[in-house]
Scaffold this motif. Structure first.
Motif: not given
Length: 226
Positions: A138, A144-145, A148-149, A222, A226
């Motif tokens: 990431g 970014t996603n 997040g995962i 994170f 965002r």
């Protein structure tokens, strides 16, 4: 990615974890030199405690994985004890053996936190293995996603460690109580048992704290991205 203000706290937690490991070894070595009044070995005490609780089906095996590798295997219904604990008749040996029996008693009584930990284990195992790769991917790919995962999976691993704390503390309490009930230690020897088990519990506290701080760090990163 290289440095974050949370790293200061993480380094402190790492230092605490290293100190806790040293304390565990120190306490075990100290109380390994003090022979229990009964002269029973760790394996003998474990067998007596298990039989008293109606767990004669739970096996006790010698572990060849080295010192302090003692554990209870719920799938095999087996308490595995390292050589110093299995054959030793010291306060330290008895304390560790009784602690593992405490886990066997938890398993038999379907202790809630232990049941939850077992359910969390598969996801926590995946999270601890996959999260680092997702974090790195990431950051390198600026996705970014993906971070997040990674956070979601790492959260499962952290939750597993948090749930482990009451499981370990409860097993230690059961160990001391059952040993006193059975008469395998005296009230004076209880202090030594407590020192050994409390030092071991501190390692879980330190590692859990470090994991929580790492999780907070990645959540902050994170949110900032965002």
């Amino acid at each position: 990615m290289i440095f974050h203000p949370m790293d200061f706290l993480i380094f402190i937690a790492l230092g605490l974890a290293m100190w806790a490991q040293t304390k565990v070894k120190g306490n075990f070595e100290k109380w390994s030199k003090v022979q229990a009044t009964t002269g029973l070995t760790g394996a003998q005490v474990a067998r007596q405690l298990l039989d008293r609780e109606g767990l004669s089906h739970v096996k006790i095996e010698y572990s060849k994985s080295g010192a302090l590798s003692d554990h209870y295997d719920p799938t095999a219904k087996t308490v595995r004890l390292s050589e110093p604990v299995y054959q030793g008749n010291s306060i330290a040996s008895l304390a560790v053996a009784a602690h593992e029996v405490g886990h066997a008693i938890q398993d038999d009584s379907k202790y809630g936190m232990l049941v939850l930990r077992h359910k969390l284990f598969p996801l926590a195992n995946i999270g601890s293995q996959m999260a680092p790769m997702l974090f790195i991917g990431g950051f390198l790919l600026n996705l970014t996603n993906l971070i997040g995962i990674g956070i979601a999976l790492f959260s499962a691993a952290v939750l597993f460690q948090v749930v482990t704390l009451p499981v370990e503390f409860d097993a230690s309490k059961r160990a001391k109580d059952k040993m006193l009930e059975l008469g395998v230690i005296t009230n004076q020897e209880e202090k030594g048992v407590g020192n050994v088990l409390n030092a071991a519990a501190l390692t879980y506290v330190a590692s859990t704290l470090m994991a929580i701080l790492q999780l907070v760090k990645f959540i902050m990163i994170f949110r900032s991205r965002r």
